[in-house]
Structure formats: structure tokens, C-alpha cells
Design a protein around this motif. Structure first.
Motif: not given
Lengths: 321, 467
Positions: A226-234
Motif C-alpha cells: 500500500k505504501v509503495i502504491g501511495r508514493e508512486v502512482p500505479y
């Protein structure tokens, strides 16, 4: 039927096929050896023969369910084409496997790279070779001219951070870590910010090995995702399950449960050169529709290759037809 | 536990036999098919499965079962015994040398868990034999393998002998032997690099190490999730090295662990230990008899009792029990009990050992995180409140204060209060239970069940604290 022979002939020239041919020598030797012994010309095609073929497949870790279906197909083919020479069954088996697994679809095994930044997350149970795989993937991508960074997301296992660090030095790419014991999600957060500021193209994120039935650890992984998805779109653009080829049917459970938590985009099958089985490839393909993207066929940096099911089956049956 | 699914399958297959007055040959054939498929799906080696079902069938067809009173029960018994035989008839005791130095060489494929197991084994030997262990890092190939062992050594406060990665394992081993002698270590565990069983030059290195060290034990570390290949791995290692035993790792996963079943049968080498988690104390002696019971879902009370007596101060426990029964049980006792449970290791693993709890827990995972929540709540109580639970129960402003202090919701505090009360009432019921009516196979069943409370109010089902 000449099609298969033709294909094999052309494959023989193909360069990529050679690695499979060498790496899978063990699997091939076993499956092919047993089948050749079974299917000599003066053998009657009966139920006993079919159940012997079943045994060969199950012994290769192809799995009970998948095996039963393949052999059912074989029975049908025998009836349909009124085959009464057991030797002809060889080509039939290869053809069935091709029909089942190659089909007409072209599967893109290339890792998805998007601009300006791509994030690839590596997940899996303990001891399958996640860290080593990241080293090899970094090598592959760097050779293509990407600016690669590794993120030491395994803050739990002793020595995991150092292990990845050594790989980054070998490959010659960027490396990001926080002290052991840090929250892995916070490592990802900081790493991605660092990557954005330093014009990194591809971020490869390691994670701690976890057994898929450990609820808390799977929740931790969900958070990382989730955190990765929040920081970089897609992002993550690829979530790859690293799977040990010597694993038996538990590999299917692993794929299923990791997929529930992180939406896998592909599988990396490691240590395929070490097993006489490797049939889990077909079982995964059959039961879950997750493409196998990369396979490890040896211990050197270059031995991780993009997966090609045609070449896999070729590797399995070279010189058989 | 790992063998859950296998036990489910077997139980399904056997259920049909239960209550049947007489079994026909067709019945048995049908059941053997189920057993066969189940074992195959569990990754038991094909050849092992064949001989296993064959031997059961022969026995099942004998007069003893067909004409017996309750054939279903008989078949379960036969399967259980056969499984136990497959796993090795008796527990293989680790024969630790009382005199001199006990040397152990760990070997196995990459990623099977050798380094972690080395740490676990060192801790085990220190705990059970008061040994002074030395860990030796011989994996000079995998990046940071030496670092890993060093970190584990630091965590356990056990000396790690290493020479980095530039010295050959043979030289390191020689020096380690000398070092151990000079420093009075009476147990040496050699952690080697993972290698494929077919890699001849690497296997040669192991053979040379064997000649040099003359280890008392050569153990093969095998991943419980290994497929059909497990047998050929074990076979190769055994013929080349003459292993004295094996350790099955990652049995805390949900693999059915058939590899473990076939390994013993094909190599005739005892399974000595099993790895049950990432914590360094998660190593247990492998008990074939108990494991066979587990496979059949009969639970494993013996291991539970072992664990409890090992980790619990009996006086403390009696004290708490007494308090519970007399109704004087309070939060101080509650936290003491929690800490004991924590010491015993993973809660989930513990619960699975209780017969019957296996099924109860299926969709009801015990969450160790909850323990931390409870600790934080109790930590926010005053000393007085901990001694006298009624204070909190009767005063909502106290509950609000505790909720604020621990960063929880008032509803969490209420759940804890309910939980404490439930525990007291459960204990009271248990103390009134007639020991003669307890079903030895399922003691939980004979316990009067607490009435299910109707859920009040809306809100998400967050699940209470479960113990």
C-alpha cells in the motif's frame, strides 16, 4: 504433427533455448527417460500404460489434478486419432502440453518498465532466493541501460541487509537501507523518496521471507504494498512471487495467498537447475493464471532468464520426438 | 500445524467408514484411493505412497478388520500406526556426548534454513545439556552468510568462529577445532554453504570436511515444503555423506509436509528435530508418534504438557489457578499469565496442540498482536485498579482514562473486562467438571461451553481478545 518437429528443429538453432537445454537436463533426463522406457513400440495402449504415464507426471511435481487432466486429454487423443502404436504417444504428449499451455496467447514476460520510475516488489516464503534474484534482475536491467536501485526491505532476518548490499556492489547499482529492525514500510517510503530525488529508473524492493499462513506478516506485506502504491502512482509495477522449483504442491498455496494480499503480476522460479521435477511450472499455469516471468537456471549472474513456455516444454522433451 | 490439510483429507476418506458395521473390499479400495491421492497431494513420494497404501490394504483386508466390531475405528488405527511407522517408530533422542566435544555438521540445499537452524540447535544444546556451544561459519560463498551467523550468535550470546570469506572452509574448520579445545567448548556446530545434491565439487568439499572434523552428527536440513525431489536429495546426501539424521524446517507453514514422511522411509535416517518458526527457540524434538496423531487430527497433548512444564513456574501457575477459582483473580495475575504464554512461544502453534482446538481455530486465528494491546491497556491502569478489577468495571471515567492512556478505544477496555470475567467463569466451570466424563481424545468437548453472547450494537466485528 510435423509442426512440432519443425518447431523443435528451429528451436535447436535458437540461442536462448540452449540455457533451458542445459539447465533442465535433470528434469528432462528423468521425465524423458521414463517415458521413453514406457512407450516403446510393442507396448499395448491400455489403462495400465495410462496409469504409468500418470506416475511419471506426478513424480515430476506436476500435481495430481493437472496430471489427471493431461492424461485424460491423452486418452481422448488416442480414441480420436485411433492410435495403436505406443511410440506415437510421445508426439501426442508433447502436442497436448503445447495445446494446453502455449495456446495462441502471447505472454509478455518482460518486466514492466514505466517512466519516470518503476517499482518492482519481490515477495515469497523464507529461503526461496529473493535476495539473490534481485541481484540477478538488477544485472539484467542494468545491462539494458537502466539506473537501478535495490532497497533492503528485509529488516528482520540476520544478515539480509548485508547480503543485498554485497549484491549491489557486485552489480554496481544504487542501494538503499535503514538499520536492521526498522519498519519495512518506512524503509520503502524513504527509499522511494530518495529514488525520486536521484533520478532512479527502477527500484527493486526486497522483503523478508514469510510463510503465507502467518497472518501478521501478511498484513505487514499488505501495508508495504500500500505504501509503495501511495508514493508512486500505479506502483508496484511488478509484484513478483519468488518460488523455489523444488517446492511441491505448497507452491500453489503460496501463489494463491500471496496473490490475495499483493496482486501478483508474475512468478520467478528459482533453482530450476537443481531439481529433477520442476513440474510445478505446469501446475501453476493450470491452476492460477499468473504468468511465470523469470526462471533461475544456474548460479551465475547470467543464469536468470525470461521464461518461455515453449522453450520450457522443449527443454523437457528435447530429442524425445 | 503443517499436517492439517492431510488430516482433513484422511478424515474425509475415513468418515464414510465410520459407523459401518462391515467393510467390503470395494469400500477399502475406495478409501485407499482417497488416502493415496491425499498423500500424493501432500508431496509424499510416489513410491512411498504406493507401498504405504499397499500395506494398509493388506492389513485392512485381514480378518481382524473385516470381521471386527467397528471397522472404521480399526482402519483409523491401522492408518495411524502405518503413518507412525513411516515417520520412524520411536523418537530419536539426540545423543549428546557427556565427555569430550560433540561436533555437528549441518548440510542441505540452499535456502533450507541451515544458518537459522545452527543458531537454534546451539541454543537447544545450551538449554538442555548446559553445553558451551561454538558456532562455526563455513559458508564462505553466499553473500553475508557469515554476517547472518554472527548476528544470530550475538542475539543468543553464543560465540561464532569465523574467518570471513577468503579462507577455505577446510582451514576454518581446522582452526575452529583448535579454538574450541583451547576455550573449552564442548559442542561445535558447523554451518556449511547450501549446495545442490548433484553438485559434485561442492559435495566433495563436504566429504573432505567430514574426514577432517569426524563429526558425531551429520544432519541434513530439509525444507518441509520440498516436493517429490525430497527423496532424491536425501538419498544423494545420505549415500555421499552418511548422514546420521535430519531436521525438517518450516513446519510452522501450511505445507502438508509429505516430504518429511517419505524422507525417513526411503533413507532410513531418523528425523531428529523440527523447526517451527523464525524465533530462535522454535526448534523441537521430532516425535513420530505425536506427529502421526497430529496428522490424523488427534491433537498433541504431550508436546503441550512438555512446553508448559518447561516454561511455567508451577508455583506461580497454582497461585493463579487458586485465585481464579476463588474469584480473586485480577489484572496483575492476568498479565503474569500472559507473559507465561508468551514465553511458551507462538500462541497459534500452542493452540494447535490442544485436541479439538484444531478445528475451532480454523477460521479464528490467534493474534499475538492482541497480547501487546492487552499489555498496553493493563499498563495504563493504576496499581489499585489492577488489584481490584471492580473499580474499572463500575467507573466509566476510569475506563476512559485507561483508553486514552493506552491509545485504545473504550470498547477495547470493555472487551478486556469481559474477557477477564469469562476466564474466571471458565475456570470455575472447569473446576466443577467431573474428571471421569472427560473424553481423552477431546477434553474441550466435555467442557461446558460458555453461552454465546449476542453481539450488541452495530459497528464492525473487530473480534474480541481470544485466548
Amino acid at each position: 504433427m510435423g509442426f512440432i518437429k519443425q518447431l523443435f528443429q528451429s528451436k535447436k538453432k535458437a540461442n536462448t533455448a540452449r540455457k533451458y537445454s542445459v539447465g533442465m537436463a535433470k528434469t528432462r533426463h528423468q521425465i524423458k527417460g521414463q517415458l521413453t522406457a514406457l512407450l516403446s513400440s510393442n507396448v499395448a495402449i491400455d489403462e495400465a500404460l495410462f496409469s504409468s504415464i500418470e506416475e511419471v507426471f506426478i513424480m515430476a511435481d506436476i500435481g495430481v489434478e493437472t496430471t489427471l487432466e493431461i492424461v485424460d486429454d491423452l486418452r481422448d487423443a488416442v480414441k480420436l486419432n485411433t492410435i495403436n502404436d505406443a511410440q506415437a504417444l510421445r508426439e501426442q504428449i508433447v502436442e497436448i502440453l503445447f495445446k494446453r499451455y502455449v495456446k495462441e496467447t502471447v505472454i509478455d514476460t518482460n518486466l514492466k518498465i514505466s517512466k519516470p520510475i518503476s517499482v518492482h516488489l519481490f515477495v515469497g516464503v523464507n529461503g526461496v532466493g529473493k535476495t539473490t534474484t534481485i541481484g540477478k534482475v538488477a544485472y539484467l536491467l542494468k545491462a539494458k541501460g537502466h539506473k537501478v536501485m535495490m532497497v533492503a526491505g528485509d529488516t528482520f532476518r540476520a544478515g539480509a541487509i548485508e547480503q543485498l548490499h554485497i549484491w549491489s556492489e557486485r552489480v554496481g547499482c544504487d542501494f538503499f537501507s535503514k538499520p536492521a529492525g526498522s519498519d519495512p514500510s518506512s524503509v520503502m517510503y524513504d527509499a522511494l523518496n530518495y529514488a525520486k530525488q536521484n533520478a532512479i529508473d527502477v527500484v527493486l524492493c526486497d522483503t523478508a521471507g514469510r510463510l503465507q499462513n502467518k497472518k501478521n506478516l501478511m498484513m505487514e506485506l499488505e501495508k508495504i504494498h500500500k505504501v509503495i502504491g501511495r508514493e508512486v502512482p500505479y506502483a508496484p509495477h511488478e509484484t513478483l512471487l519468488v518460488l523455489d522449483a523444488t517446492t511441491g504442491q505448497n507452491g500453489l498455496t503460496q501463489a494463491k495467498l500471496f496473490d490475495e494480499v499483493t496482486e501478483l503480476t508474475g512468478v520467478v522460479l528459482t533453482k530450476l537447475d537443481g531439481t529433477a521435477k520442476g513440474g510445478i511450472v505446469l501446475a501453476i499455469k493450470e491452476t492460477l493464471n499468473i504468468p511465470i516471468k523469470l526462471v533461475g537456471l544456474g548460479e551465475t549472474l547470467e543464469d536468470l532468464t525470461y521464461f518461455d513456455i515453449e522453450e520450457y516444454i522443449y527443454g523437457l522433451f528435447e530429442d524425445f520426438v | 500445524m503443517a499436517f492439517d490439510q492431510l488430516s482433513d483429507r484422511l478424515q474425509m476418506a475415513l468418515r464414510r467408514m465410520r459407523g459401518k458395521a462391515k467393510l467390503t473390499e470395494k469400500d477399502i479400495d475406495e478409501m485407499m484411493r482417497e488416502v493415496r491421492l491425499s498423500l500424493l497431494e501432500a508431496d509424499v513420494n510416489f513410491k512411498v505412497v504406493k507401498s504405504f497404501t499397499q500395506s494398509i490394504k493388506e492389513e485392512a483386508l485381514g480378518d481382524k478388520i473385516l470381521k471386527g466390531l467397528n471397522p472404521g475405528q480399526q482402519v483409523i488405527k491401522v492408518v495411524h500406526e502405518a503413518l507412525r511407522d513411516l515417520l520412524g517408530k520411536e523418537t530419536s533422542v539426540f545423543a549428546f556426548k557427556k565427555e569430550g566435544t560433540h561436533t555437528v555438521l549441518l548440510s542441505g540445499l540452499q535456502g533450507s534454513g541451515k544458518t537459522t537452524t545452527a543458531g537454534k540447535l546451539a541454543m537447544y544444546l545450551r538449554k538442555h545439556y548446559q553445553a558451551k556451544p561454538l558456532l562455526v561459519a563455513l559458508d564462505v560463498y553466499r553473500p553475508a552468510a557469515v554476517e547472518q551467523l554472527k548476528t544470530i550468535g550475538k542475539q543468543l550470546d553464543i560465540v561464532v568462529f569465523e574467518k570471513g570469506t577468503d579462507t577455505s572452509p577446510l582451514i576454518i574448520a581446522t582452526e575452529a577445532l583448535k579454538y574450541a579445545k583451547e576455550n573449552n567448548h564442548n559442542a561445535i556446530i558447523f554451518d556449511t554453504a547450501g549446495r545442490l545434491h548433484i553438485d559434485e565439487s561442492m559435495m566433495d568439499e563436504l566429504k573432505q570436511l567430514k574426514t577432517l572434523i569426524k563429526p558425531d552428527d551429520i544432519l541434513l536440513v530439509l525444507d518441509a515444503m520440498t516436493g517429490q525431489d525430497a527423496v532424491s536429495v536425501a538419498d544423494h546426501y545420505h549415500t555421499q555423506l552418511g548422514i546420521t539424521g535430519s531436521i525438517i524446517t518450516k513446519l510452522d507453514g501450511d505445507t502438508r509436509g509429505g516430504a518429511a514422511l517419505s524422507l525417513r522411509k526411503v533413507t532410513d535416517v531418523p528425523i531428529k528435530f523440527m523447526g517451527l518458526g523464525e524465533r530462535l527457540d522454535a526448534l523441537e524434538v521430532f516425535h513420530p508418534e505425536r506427529m502421526a496423531s497430529r496428522i490424523l487430527g488427534m491433537g498433541d497433548m504431550l508436546t503441550l504438557i512438555d512446553k508448559v512444564t518447561e516454561n511455567v513456574d508451577e508455583d506461580d501457575m497454582m497461585n493463579i489457578m487458586e485465585k481464579m477459582m476463588s474469584g480473586k483473580y485480577n489484572y496483575d495475575d492476568f498479565i503474569k499469565q500472559l507473559k507465561m504464554i508468551k514465553r511458551m512461544g507462538s500462541l497459534g502453534g500452542l493452540m494447535k496442540l490442544i485436541p479439538g482446538a484444531n478445528k475451532m481455530l480454523k477460521n479464528n486465528d490467534v493474534d499475538e498482536k492482541q497480547l501487546i494491546v492487552v499489555e498496553s491497556i493493563i499498563g495504563s491502569m493504576t496499581k489499585k485498579e489492577r488489584k481490584n478489577p471492580d473499580l474499572i468495571k463500575q467507573n466509566s471515567s476510569r475506563r476512559r482514562r485507561i483508553a486514552r492512556g493506552s491509545g485504545r478505544q473504550v470498547s477495547d477496555i470493555n472487551k478486556l473486562i469481559q474477557n477477564l470475567e469469562m476466564q474466571i467463569s471458565t475456570m470455575k466451570r472447569m473446576s466443577q467438571m467431573d474428571p471421569n466424563t472427560i473424553n481423552p481424545n477431546n477434553p474441550l468437548q466435555s467442557m461446558p461451553q460458555p453461552q454465546q453472547k449476542r453481539k450488541k450494537g452495530k459497528g464492525k466485528n473487530k473480534g474480541g481478545f481470544r485466548f
